[in-house]
Design an enzyme around this catalytic site. Structure first.
Site, PDB file in Angstrom:
ATOM      1  N   GLY A  50       5.780  -0.993   7.400  1.00  9.14           N
ATOM      2  CA  GLY A  50       6.914  -1.911   7.466  1.00  9.14           C
ATOM      3  C   GLY A  50       7.205  -2.332   8.896  1.00  9.14           C
ATOM      4  O   GLY A  50       8.096  -1.793   9.554  1.00  9.14           O
ATOM      5  N   THR A  90       1.108  -4.771   3.345  1.00  7.61           N
ATOM      6  CA  THR A  90      -0.138  -4.696   2.591  1.00  7.61           C
ATOM      7  C   THR A  90      -0.108  -3.541   1.593  1.00  7.61           C
ATOM      8  O   THR A  90       0.144  -2.396   1.983  1.00  7.61           O
ATOM      9  CB  THR A  90      -1.322  -4.532   3.556  1.00  7.61           C
ATOM     10  N   GLU A 116      -4.657   0.974  16.154  1.00 10.76           N
ATOM     11  CA  GLU A 116      -5.071   0.051  15.114  1.00 10.76           C
ATOM     12  C   GLU A 116      -6.190  -0.855  15.615  1.00 10.76           C
ATOM     13  O   GLU A 116      -7.131  -1.166  14.901  1.00 10.76           O
ATOM     14  CB  GLU A 116      -3.865  -0.806  14.694  1.00 10.76           C
TER      15      GLU A 116
END
Lengths: 398, 380, 402
Positions: free
Chosen positions: A127, A161, A244
């Site tokens: 989120g 996602t 990431e």
């Protein structure tokens, strides 16, 4: 300087290959090979198999229950999984919130959350983005107000996602509205079944549903679910974004993509000959293959620095930029290879169980949806414009 | 798998960096370029003393047992300084072919003096019609007694003006563009019957047009096997390509550094122009292009001695495609971001740009190598 | 809407062609097609011939001694001259300062300066950029201080101008100078005409990366300029400057020259050997020329659309900036592909060959010597006349409202 694997590395590679061949269910492998959509259970079955082996959290150090792979071993593991058509590991638990928890969390949080991530018994989602906060993430407005030993969360998150499959969500929320944008943010873990959470699908250009909007309406979250200190969530956020970016180049997947593209170009006909014999098309594939090689060796150079104790610097942002462009180019050329048979829209065929007959060759109906969908890669994980901004500032000092 | 430099290799890198810093300031280079031969004897001697002329050769041949990685390290630094000494034609091409194909006598006669800095070479392969096809050779060598007679033309032969020996690719049999029927000859640079027209190149090197009018050589001038030179030449050129890629990587580092510095200091509209996002992103693209060029050069340097010839050829062509693309992007962008100053002769940036441009044209440009790579990759 | 030419326009094109064939020196024409440098005489001889015909200032209205052509005639004139290999008209007089003078000048200034421009008797150059004022032109610092003494009302000018094309050939220079250092950047500027023979004017060549000398630094050291040489009001030079820049952008796309460039590129491809055939038989290469050809066509249609707006009385808007952007990119691409076509024979550096009057024979084919120098030199096209980055800012601000 040596490209060859050491005997130990070679042995490890054999071990990984043998494991994937014996533990990856055939139906899942076929779906991946044929580019079909996977469902939650497909991911879970494979990730739990990896979890049992201790390899799901393959980037984690031993201290936190990871296998403590060397950079070379990580490279081997990722490549062999891709070559053997294993699904990509969903990163939200394993690569994102997990490392945040073992880096910034307290012992209680580690004890509670890490084991289910390692074993893939819970599904996490992210989120971060909000309708008004995309590239400018720090402008987020989802509010968390402290009331006793709880936060009351109100707001909405978007581009979430697979939230429709998730058990937990990690969120950036504003706990101090008066502070500077980056200083009033906290990092909260929220159970998806908490009352007040609504998930609304967003349908993508290819007709698929993978992302959602998540609404928070007076959602009660225990203060114990705060990771790190209150108002210091931006530190976790940055740490997570840097992690990431490392895997996001998706080199092994792109290598597989180029191989698949070549197979399609051999199958497609033009003037009575396979398309791959068209010099100009073959050269486009060749150019792409060279781009993938350049990206792979850039990543290997980063890994080699890491193996000698160095840290990956902000230049890994460059990997994300080129990696995402390459992923797009693969889908673009695949669609080009298919030609007019890319036009029929057959969403049912994207799911394995469908009885529909394909129109044109079996690979055709996937080509256009993939091309449309993959436009996301230069936008998500920090758009390529943002990545270039990071390099410009952090590497070039502009 | 390990992609880090050994301690010896790091020392080599430091030494080459020092050499370039000391000998190749922009003004120095201008002076060297203006000399008659276009390079300095004292620099060449120093390269010999530092062991660079022999580092890539086996100890058996009088060298120091290094290989393509050592060549890569040195060439990259040469690129940073736009070094003019004829390392590529002499050591990489000439020395490389002699080491690969030479007889014991030829090696003994040619390699040790080259390694000591006392002999230089040139490689004459190109002809007017050849474009980038190494087999498109029509200069004819015909039997003459026990030896041979060479007649024809060679073009853009780098370093012919200084070469003690010219290695000439000639047709001894077969038709136009046939790979079979090519032979290499080691010819004295001053041999009777060779007419030379010397000229500078766009990037301040020296090259020549050579006319061979019945140039007689002995049987011992043949390098390798008669009619069978193509493989040797292709391999040597692939090695030269990888060395050029390393040089280009150095050029890109230097041109990017100069541009970065310029956009940080040049002020317009009251701020350094590097504050404008459009230039920032272009600078990042330059940086990424140079990274990719470095990666591909490293890949090719590691694979250029692979046992499988297809792997070698793909490595060289793949790297040359990348260097062509990245070099053009970095060169054109650097000029653009320097504005008018970039198009003058006064700053180093235009000199790097010209060298990068010429590197793309040498031994096949981006398009040529894309075709070659594609044909190799799709056959697999 | 009609692409076809009316009969009177066909006749006009024939007339222009006949004129060019009769008046353009064969030596000059040959330089155009072989890509060699022109000398001053090539330009001046040709421009004087045009001047005598009344065609040099071909964009001017009749009122100021121009031919008063419609846009179709201008288009034909430019295209026919390019096809015939005429050098481009040096723009500083006829396209730049001339229109400024007839728009903003006094009657006296018009009488004094316009005839010399129309006839090409007087060569002009441009004093805009300064070392510290490139893209940010309004930051210019060349100072003009007004003094009145026994000799009359003058400005004393001090400063430096740069990138001045053909200053070494110029009789006059038009300059932007700062007359009020206390005003805002764009408000203290005036537009002055300066005789290059005035004491204190020094020209220093700037050698370009291809070894050529086209541009210069111009130093102004206590140069005395009569106030009568100021165009427009003091402090209002920026209005002239903007007017001139907009005019400059219109012709800068160089479509006719690029059409000629594509044709020459095809000729070179036909002449270059490859694998027993020619480069024109290589589909990968011809596809690149085809792509370029289509870019030129798109640019030409965009220019025609802009001209058509003008024919109906509209003014060229800021969108002409896009013509400059694409036009410069296309010129660069032509030079790039030409160099690629030449291959390794682009490497020999033969500056002598770029001038007609040498006895040297070229290394490689005749078209080889200019290939690389042109490629290098043409990098300037995306920089001069307001860099392409500046043009994009103009489009972004004025057209898109960003």
């Amino acid at each position: 300087m040596d490209l060859a694997f050491t005997p130990e590395e070679q042995k490890f590679a054999d071990e990984v290959r043998a494991f994937v061949r014996s533990h990856l269910p055939a139906d899942i492998r076929d779906k991946v090979k044929n580019g079909k959509h996977l469902i939650r259970d497909d991911y879970m079955r494979w990730q739990q198999a990896l979890g049992k082996q201790g390899w799901l959290v393959y980037t984690w150090p031993k201290k936190h229950g990871g296998p403590g792979f060397t950079p070379a071993e990580r490279y081997i593991f990722e490549n062999i999984c891709a070559e053997e058509h294993a699904p990509g590991i969903i990163p939200f638990g394993t690569k994102m919130v997990g490392p945040v928890i073992y880096t910034f969390g307290n012992d209680e949080q580690k004890a509670k959350f890490l084991e289910p991530i390692r074993k893939s018994t819970v599904w996490w989602c992210q989120g971060y983005s909000e309708p008004g906060s995309g590239s400018d993430l720090a402008s987020l407005r989802t509010k968390a107000e402290k009331q006793g030993d709880h936060y009351i969360v109100n707001g909405s998150k978007t581009w979430n996602t697979m939230g429709h499959w998730a058990d937990w969500i990690f969120c950036l929320v504003r706990t101090d509205p008066k502070a500077k944008p980056q200083e009033g943010i906290s990092f909260l873990l929220i159970g998806m079944k908490t009352p007040g959470i609504t998930v609304k699908p967003i349908i993508m250009a290819d007709g698929g549903h993978e992302v959602n909007e998540v609404f928070f309406d007076n959602v009660k979250v225990p203060v114990a679910n705060l990771v790190g200190k209150e108002n210091e969530g931006w530190t976790c956020a940055k740490f997570l974004l840097a992690n990431e970016r490392l895997g996001i180049a998706a080199v092994p997947q792109s290598k597989r993509g180029v191989a698949a593209l070549k197979a399609i170009a051999r199958a497609e006909q033009e003037n009575g000959k396979p398309l791959i014999e068209n010099q100009s098309f073959a050269e486009k594939i060749a150019d792409l293959e060279i781009q993938v090689t350049a990206l792979e060796y850039t990543e290997l150079r980063v890994l080699s620095t890491m193996a000698h104790g160095g840290q990956p610097g902000p230049e890994v942002s460059g990997l994300k930029v080129r990696g995402s462009e390459i992923q797009q180019r693969i889908t673009e050329l695949t669609m080009e290879a298919v030609g007019e048979y890319a036009a029929p829209y057959l969403p049912g065929l994207l799911w394995q169980g469908s009885n529909e007959e394909p129109v044109g060759p079996a690979h055709a109906h996937l080509a256009a949806p993939r091309y449309f969908n993959t436009r996301k890669t230069t936008i998500y994980g920090g758009s390529n414009e943002i990545q270039k901004g990071i390099i410009s500032k952090m590497v070039l000092g502009l | 798998m390990d992609l880090s430099l050994s301690d010896e290799q790091k020392q080599l890198q430091d030494a080459a960096e020092r050499f370039v810093r000391d000998k190749y300031t922009f003004e120095n280079r201008r002076k060297i370029a203006a000399t008659e031969k276009g390079w300095l004897a004292e620099n060449w001697t120093q390269m010999a003393e530092l062991g660079w002329l022999g580092m890539a050769f086996s100890e058996e041949d009088g060298g120091y047992g290094g290989g393509p990685i050592e060549t890569m390290i040195v060439m990259e630094q040469f690129g940073k300084g736009l070094v003019l000494e004829p390392f590529l034609p002499t050591v990489v091409l000439g020395g490389g072919m002699i080491a690969k194909a030479g007889s014991k006598a030829q090696k003994e006669a040619l390699l040790p003096p080259m390694i000591e800095g006392k002999k230089q070479f040139a490689f004459a392969w190109l002809e007017r019609q050849s474009r980038y096809n190494l087999a498109d050779v029509s200069l004819k060598a015909t039997k003459e007694g026990s030896g041979w007679s060479l007649a024809g033309h060679k073009g853009v032969v780098y370093n012919a003006v200084s070469a003690d020996n010219i290695i000439v690719l000639a047709r001894t049999s077969g038709g136009a563009r046939e790979e079979k029927g090519l032979t290499l000859f080691v010819v004295d640079g001053k041999a009777k019957g060779i007419t030379r027209r010397d000229y500078p190149t766009q990037d301040a090197l020296r090259a020549s047009e050579l006319t061979f009018d019945k140039v007689s050589v002995g049987a011992d001038a043949v390098l390798g096997k008669v009619d069978d030179a193509f493989g040797v030449v292709e391999d040597a050129v692939d090695h030269a390509i990888v060395a050029l890629c390393a040089e280009a990587t150095g050029c890109m580092d230097a041109i990017n550094a100069a541009t970065l510095e310029y956009i940080k200091t040049r002020k317009q509209f009251g701020v350094p122009i590097g504050k404008f996002q459009v230039l920032q992103h272009r600078m990042v693209d330059c940086f990424t292009n140079a990274q990719e060029a470095r990666s591909m050069t490293l890949m090719a340097s590691l694979k250029i001695d692979d046992k499988d010839p297809v792997v070698r050829r793909k490595a060289a062509s793949g790297a040359k495609v990348q260097i062509g693309k990245s070099g053009k992007f970095c060169g054109q962008s650097a000029v653009q971001m320097h504005g008018g100053m970039g198009v003058t002769d006064e700053l180093s940036v235009s000199h790097y740009f010209k060298r990068l441009t010429m590197i793309d044209l040498m031994f096949g440009n981006q398009q040529h190598h894309l075709t070659r790579y594609s044909n190799l990759a799709m056959a697999a | 809407m009609d692409l076809a030419l009316k009969p009177e326009h066909k006749a006009f094109a024939d007339e222009v062609r006949a004129f060019a064939r009769a008046n353009l020196s064969p030596a000059t024409k040959a330089k155009t097609f072989s890509g060699k440098h022109y000398d001053k005489d090539d330009h001046i001889q040709w421009q004087k011939a045009l001047g005598q015909q009344g065609w040099l200032a071909y964009t001017w209205p009749k009122k100021y001694g121009g031919p008063g052509w419609d846009v179709t005639q201008r288009f034909l004139f430019e295209n026919v001259l390019a096809e015939e290999g005429a050098p481009r008209i040096i723009p500083f007089g006829p396209k730049m300062v001339g229109p400024v003078i007839y728009t903003f000048g006094t009657d006296e200034q018009k009488e004094r300066f316009l005839p010399g421009i129309r006839s090409s008797e007087v060569s002009w150059c441009q004093g805009y950029s300064e070392p510290g004022a490139g893209s940010d032109l309004a930051s210019l610092r060349t100072r003009a201080v007004r003094v009145e003494d026994a000799l009359g009302d003058h400005y004393i000018v001090n400063g430096q101008k740069t990138w001045t094309s053909f200053a070494h050939w110029g009789d006059w220079i038009f300059c932007l100078v700062r007359t009020n250092p206390d005003a805002k950047a764009q408000e203290g500027i005036s537009f002055l005409l300066i005789d290059m023979r005035t004491p204190g004017v020094t020209v220093r060549p700037i050698i370009m990366l291809d070894g050529a000398h086209h541009v210069n630094d111009v130093f102004l050291d206590n140069v005395k300029v009569p106030v009568a040489n100021r165009i427009g009001k003091e402090g209002e030079g920026w209005t002239c400057a903007k007017f001139l820049l907009a005019n400059e952008r219109l012709g800068i796309a160089e479509v006719p020259a690029s059409k000629r460039g594509v044709r020459s590129l095809r000729d070179i491809a036909r002449a270059e050997p490859q694998g027993g055939a020619t480069l024109a038989d290589d589909p990968a290469f011809t596809a690149q020329i085809a792509d370029l050809d289509l870019q030129v066509q798109a640019l030409e249609m965009s220019e025609l659309r802009a001209l058509s707006t003008m024919a109906l009385g509209g003014a060229p808007g800021p969108e002409v900036s896009t013509l400059k952007i694409r036009g410069s990119e296309i010129q660069q691409r032509i030079a790039e592909l030409t160099m690629e076509a030449v291959g390794e024979y682009a490497a020999p550096y033969q500056p002598g060959m770029l001038f007609q009057d040498t006895n040297e024979t070229p290394v490689g084919p005749d078209h080889a010597p200019p290939a690389a120098p042109r490629y290098f030199n043409f990098r300037k096209t995306s920089i001069y006349g307001g860099s392409n980055e500046i043009q994009k800012n103009i489009v972004s601000k004025m057209v898109l409202g960003l």
